[in-house]
Motif scaffolding. Structure first.
Motif, PDB file in Angstrom:
ATOM      1  N   THR A  94       0.811  -1.209   0.000  1.00  0.00           N
ATOM      2  CA  THR A  94       0.000   0.000   0.000  1.00  0.00           C
ATOM      3  C   THR A  94       0.854   1.273   0.000  1.00  0.00           C
ATOM      4  O   THR A  94       0.386   2.327  -0.418  1.00  0.00           O
ATOM      5  CB  THR A  94      -1.007  -0.029   1.175  1.00  0.00           C
ATOM      6  OG1 THR A  94      -1.972   0.967   0.966  1.00  0.00           O
ATOM      7  CG2 THR A  94      -0.331   0.193   2.502  1.00  0.00           C
ATOM      8  N   ASP A 119      -4.738   4.012  -3.188  1.00  0.00           N
ATOM      9  CA  ASP A 119      -5.424   2.837  -3.713  1.00  0.00           C
ATOM     10  C   ASP A 119      -5.940   2.016  -2.527  1.00  0.00           C
ATOM     11  O   ASP A 119      -5.214   1.231  -1.927  1.00  0.00           O
ATOM     12  CB  ASP A 119      -4.422   2.037  -4.554  1.00  0.00           C
ATOM     13  CG  ASP A 119      -5.002   0.751  -5.074  1.00  0.00           C
ATOM     14  OD1 ASP A 119      -6.167   0.433  -4.745  1.00  0.00           O
ATOM     15  OD2 ASP A 119      -4.282   0.055  -5.812  1.00  0.00           O
ATOM     16  N   LYS A 145      -7.734  -0.481  -2.247  1.00  0.00           N
ATOM     17  CA  LYS A 145      -7.709  -1.942  -2.373  1.00  0.00           C
ATOM     18  C   LYS A 145      -6.378  -2.548  -1.919  1.00  0.00           C
ATOM     19  O   LYS A 145      -6.317  -3.693  -1.514  1.00  0.00           O
ATOM     20  CB  LYS A 145      -7.965  -2.329  -3.838  1.00  0.00           C
ATOM     21  CG  LYS A 145      -9.452  -2.405  -4.160  1.00  0.00           C
ATOM     22  CD  LYS A 145      -9.670  -3.111  -5.475  1.00  0.00           C
ATOM     23  CE  LYS A 145      -9.833  -2.072  -6.573  1.00  0.00           C
ATOM     24  NZ  LYS A 145      -9.927  -2.643  -7.909  1.00  0.00           N
ATOM     25  N   SER A 146      -5.319  -1.740  -2.028  1.00  0.00           N
ATOM     26  CA  SER A 146      -4.009  -2.307  -1.709  1.00  0.00           C
ATOM     27  C   SER A 146      -3.796  -2.457  -0.202  1.00  0.00           C
ATOM     28  O   SER A 146      -2.884  -3.145   0.230  1.00  0.00           O
ATOM     29  CB  SER A 146      -2.907  -1.443  -2.310  1.00  0.00           C
ATOM     30  OG  SER A 146      -2.894  -0.176  -1.684  1.00  0.00           O
ATOM     31  N   TYR A 192      -2.610  -9.180  -5.558  1.00  0.00           N
ATOM     32  CA  TYR A 192      -3.117  -7.887  -6.009  1.00  0.00           C
ATOM     33  C   TYR A 192      -1.931  -7.052  -6.479  1.00  0.00           C
ATOM     34  O   TYR A 192      -0.972  -6.844  -5.731  1.00  0.00           O
ATOM     35  CB  TYR A 192      -3.849  -7.164  -4.874  1.00  0.00           C
ATOM     36  CG  TYR A 192      -4.326  -5.797  -5.296  1.00  0.00           C
ATOM     37  CD1 TYR A 192      -5.472  -5.665  -6.090  1.00  0.00           C
ATOM     38  CD2 TYR A 192      -3.625  -4.641  -4.936  1.00  0.00           C
ATOM     39  CE1 TYR A 192      -5.902  -4.411  -6.511  1.00  0.00           C
ATOM     40  CE2 TYR A 192      -4.056  -3.384  -5.351  1.00  0.00           C
ATOM     41  CZ  TYR A 192      -5.180  -3.272  -6.138  1.00  0.00           C
ATOM     42  OH  TYR A 192      -5.603  -2.035  -6.563  1.00  0.00           O
ATOM     43  N   THR A 236      -6.536  -8.141  -9.059  1.00  0.00           N
ATOM     44  CA  THR A 236      -5.991  -9.322  -8.397  1.00  0.00           C
ATOM     45  C   THR A 236      -5.787 -10.420  -9.429  1.00  0.00           C
ATOM     46  O   THR A 236      -6.673 -10.696 -10.238  1.00  0.00           O
ATOM     47  CB  THR A 236      -6.955  -9.796  -7.304  1.00  0.00           C
ATOM     48  OG1 THR A 236      -7.104  -8.734  -6.361  1.00  0.00           O
ATOM     49  CG2 THR A 236      -6.423 -11.025  -6.587  1.00  0.00           C
TER      50      THR A 236
END
Ligand code: MIG
Length: 838
Positions: free
Chosen positions: A633, A639, A641-642, A671, A691
């Motif tokens: 991240t 981001d 999602k990270s 991912y 992913t």
């Protein structure tokens, strides 16, 4: 008149007694009475006489200290780097009805008029971090200060990173609380003594929901507590059990920048010798001499690269540090020089504990000069460690450090050892539940005179400092290599570290991943774990997976607790109890059968291929404090999602590693953050922001290279300095963005690089997809000339068929690579400046 009830009377007097046993005060500031500016500091005083000192070190680093009348605050800190050079940043102050505001070019620090609560905003006015409660302190007549505490808001969506090597179930600090008290945490396990561990790094980074990152470093060496909203009430607290509340607010907004700024504040190490980044083999214990020779021979026979071998405590004479057991090692000098001839560096263990023994010179010297830690009544602090009676040098005394450092002279100059590992420096004491000194042991602390409560967490750091300085002094112009187990913030300046006595199981493989990344973003990049696990024996599969993770850890060392070690019994009975012990407990790369020997060899070879890249990342760490390992991240903190990519991490600026940490897994979900990424193994191009399911047969570890990267690859050798490389390979991964990559090279040893004897190459990659061309340029700095005379370039992921290549105006022949038909290869001069592919 009411009759006195005898029971009530009795109760009343008990309560009175209790009350008199101690009296506790709780203090927090009320309204601001006045403030004053002196140089870089704003002194803000509350009506009830609590002073907040706000010091602006740089526009992004602001220090806060809370001082009460009668306190003895000093500017002294072991953690802050002596060469930290704040730039006396300009700032202004302004008062409104509600706040006193201190404004720098990057930050606004607002202090509430009502209760001195502090908040930080960026220069656009976006809130970064805010006190939820005023500063709080608890002290009492009998105990003195017992708590200094800050409570911050922890808004939904803020995530926390760092804090050294803490371990968690899910990789996240949020929702948990931790404490810092250096502890010999043998076989640290999930619910048992999982926290505190061996070292204390009271620094964390927060990333807010909007992607803004900041860090907090509490420079206080007492036992400390960090709580990241474990009660689910949206607060984050940090506190210490004594001393001054003294913390630094460090702005990003990028999390990697936060670590860099923290690391500039607390310091970076010097470059290690290149061999320090090779493969290292350790065990408790390799002895006698013949066994060490056989070990070395086996590495070379099996052609498994290795740079260093370790001698654990059993090389000593009866656990007396700086002595040798003559039966086991009759001629250490000869052994070490023979090993060296064969490319092995020898590293020996030195513990802090000194055997109480009238015939032992080091004990006598320390006793005569009053170098050992003492109790309040002046008696020596004696406790059992390896020798049954041990005394401990007080490394917080400069003269003791000097003496200790000089003790290494014989090992380095006479015996020829190349490096040292310092163990047990929490300090560990056997048999007692506390596992360490009592709180009331006295320490010099550079003349301040303090109890162990204050000195405990920096004891190991000061031992490492003493060792490092001594090694540097006596190492005949070579770079020191020192490993330490205990440490504190700033200790990264002196020594690499390993994470201590882990266990050979899959859970600990995951801890290994988490701990090293977390240490790295806590300013400590030269880290590694006992590969394969220290306690118990790994399966072949677990060992290989651990080795695969280990190639991405700056310290790449296999270590295990052999049950043939003398003293292992003590540990077994005292701490391990339940462990099942197998007789065949070898843990070398060839221990697990032919198939695995072959795999393990190629894994270690891959590390040697990646050495240029690692060394370059290390150089950046030394120069700029850039962490070598980072959570995924950190690559793109906006981001969201990270954030959950806890089982992948960044290795340097260009590589994302997706290790396999599950038993039996032959693939994994990965991912990839925004951008494009190449699978190193297949050169397949994968899209980021998604992913992917990637294969991971037992012989492979998935890792991905960012598009646009120029990845330098080194020749595989049996040890790093076996010969001068003849060739440098550069893998150029096609991308559509302009991108920069670096290569740092020097002698790999000595200090001439500080006088310009290095070469730092900046590669710039650019492409023009319409015109079907690409350009690679190289800008070089420094006087070092590498020995290779050819650079081989592999072009990966080219979306067009190249017609030709020009290097500095001359045309060069280009060919499809024999290994992979999608790759084009050509050779150029090592000093090339511009390459054009069309
Ligand atoms: O209590 O020196 O973490 O690496 O092999 C055991 C013996 C003492 C602990 C270290 C470990 C080392 C071992 N030491």
């Amino acid at each position: 008149m009411a009759k006195t009830n005898p029971e009530a009377k009795q109760k009343q007097s008990e309560e009175d007694e209790q009350r008199k046993a101690d009296v506790t005060y709780r203090r927090k500031p009320n309204a601001i009475a006045d403030y004053q500016v002196q140089e870089q500091t704003v002194f803000v005083r509350s009506e009830n006489d609590i002073e907040l000192r706000v010091t602006v070190h740089t526009p992004e680093i602001i220090q806060l200290r809370y001082v009460l009348e009668g306190d003895r605050p000093t500017d002294f800190s072991y953690a802050i780097a002596p060469d930290f050079n704040p730039d006396n940043a300009e700032f202004s102050t302004r008062e409104t009805d509600q706040y006193l505001e201190i404004t720098t070019d990057s930050l606004i620090c607002k202090i509430s008029q009502k209760d001195m609560k502090v908040s930080f905003l960026d220069s656009s006015g976006t809130e970064l971090c805010k006190d939820a409660k005023p500063f709080h302190r608890k002290d009492s007549i009998m105990k003195g200060i017992t708590e200094v505490k800050i409570t911050k808001e922890a808004p939904e969506g803020t995530h926390y990173f760092g804090l050294g090597d803490k371990i968690t179930d899910d990789g996240m600090l949020r929702g948990k609380s931790f404490q810092n008290w250096n502890t010999d945490a043998y076989a640290y396990e999930l619910d048992e003594h999982r926290d505190p561990l061996y070292r204390s790094i009271p620094f964390f980074t927060a990333i807010n929901k909007d992607g803004n990152a900041y860090g907090i470093f509490m420079d206080n060496t007492f036992r400390s507590h960090f709580d990241f909203d474990s009660d689910d009430n949206n607060t984050c607290t940090f506190s210490a059990e004594g001393g001054c509340m003294n913390y630094y607010f460090i702005y990003g907004p990028d999390p990697t920048t936060v670590t860099e700024r923290y690391t500039t504040l607390t310091g970076t190490p010097e470059l290690p010798p290149l061999w320090g980044l090779g493969y290292h083999q350790c065990r408790w214990s390799y002895y006698p001499e013949e066994r060490v020779r056989t070990l070395a021979k086996t590495f070379r026979e099996k052609e498994i690269p290795c740079d260093a071998l370790y001698l654990d405590i059993d090389y000593m004479d009866d656990y007396r540090v700086f002595t040798w057991n003559n039966d086991r090692f009759p001629d250490p000098k000869k052994l070490i020089s023979d090993l060296k001839e064969d490319g092995f560096e020898t590293i020996v263990m030195i513990d802090p504990g000194i055997k109480v023994d009238g015939d032992y010179e080091i004990y006598q010297q320390g006793l005569k000069n009053d170098y050992f830690c003492k109790r309040p009544d002046g008696e020596l602090m004696i406790g059992p460690v390896w020798p049954p009676k041990t005394v401990f040098p007080d490394y917080t005394h400069p003269e003791v450090r000097q003496w200790w450092g000089d003790l290494y002279k014989d090992l380095l100059t006479e015996k020829g050892v190349s490096g040292v590992w310092n163990d047990m420096n929490e300090p560990a004491v056997f048999e007692v539940k506390a596992k360490t000194f009592p709180d009331n042991i006295r320490h010099h602390y550079e003349g301040e005179g303090v109890s162990h409560k204050k000195a405990h967490n920096i004891y190991g750091m000061q031992m490492a400092r003493a060792s490092y300085k001594g090694i540097k002094k006596h190492n005949q112009g070579k770079r020191p290599f020192l490993l330490t187990r205990a440490n504190f913030s700033g200790g990264q300046r002196y020594a690499a570290l390993w994470t201590g006595d882990n266990i050979a199981n899959w859970e600990h493989l995951r801890h290994a991943l988490e701990q090293c990344v977390r240490l790295s973003i806590s300013g400590y990049s030269f880290v590694g774990t006992d590969i394969g696990g220290f306690v118990e024996q790994p399966s072949a599969e677990l060992f290989t997976r651990w080795l695969q993770l280990g190639i991405f850890h700056p310290l790449f060392r296999n270590h295990t607790m052999g049950y043939d070690a003398e003293g292992a019994d003590v540990v077994k009975e005292d701490q391990a109890k339940q462990k099942k012990i197998q007789s065949d407990d070898n843990q070398e790369p060839w221990t697990f059968g032919q198939k695995y020997t072959h795999i393990n060899r190629s894994v270690i070879e891959l590390r040697y291929r990646l050495l240029h890249y690692l060394y370059t990342a290390f150089h950046k760490y030394v120069e700029h404090g850039t962490p070598i390992l980072r959570p995924t991240t950190f690559h793109n903190q906006v981001d969201a999602k990270s954030v959950n990519s806890q089982n992948t991490f960044m290795f340097g600026d260009h590589i994302l590693v997706a290790p396999v940490i599950k038993k039996g897994a032959r693939g994994r979900k990965t991912y990839l953050p925004s951008g494009h990424w190449y699978d190193y193994r297949t050169n397949e191009l994968l899209e980021g922001g998604k992913t992917h399911q990637v294969d991971a047969p037992i012989s492979e570890i998935p890792f991905f290279i960012k598009a646009g990267t120029v990845l330098p690859l080194r020749e595989v050798m049996q040890y790093t300095q076996e010969r001068d490389p003849e060739l440098l390979e550069l893998n150029v991964y096609y991308g559509t963005q302009v991108s920069e990559s670096h290569l740092y090279e020097d002698q790999g040893e000595g200090f001439t690089h500080n006088e310009g004897d290095y070469r730092l190459t900046k590669f710039q990659f650019e492409s023009n997809p319409q015109e079907k061309t690409l350009r690679l340029s190289a800008d070089r700095e420094g006087a070092f000339t590498p020995k290779y005379d050819t650079v081989k370039i592999n072009l990966i992921g080219l979306p067009f068929e190249p017609e030709g290549v020009e290097a500095d105006g001359r045309s060069v022949s280009i060919q499809k690579s024999s290994a992979d038909q999608s790759v084009y290869a050509f050779e150029v001069d090592p000093d090339f400046k511009t390459i054009r592919v069309y």
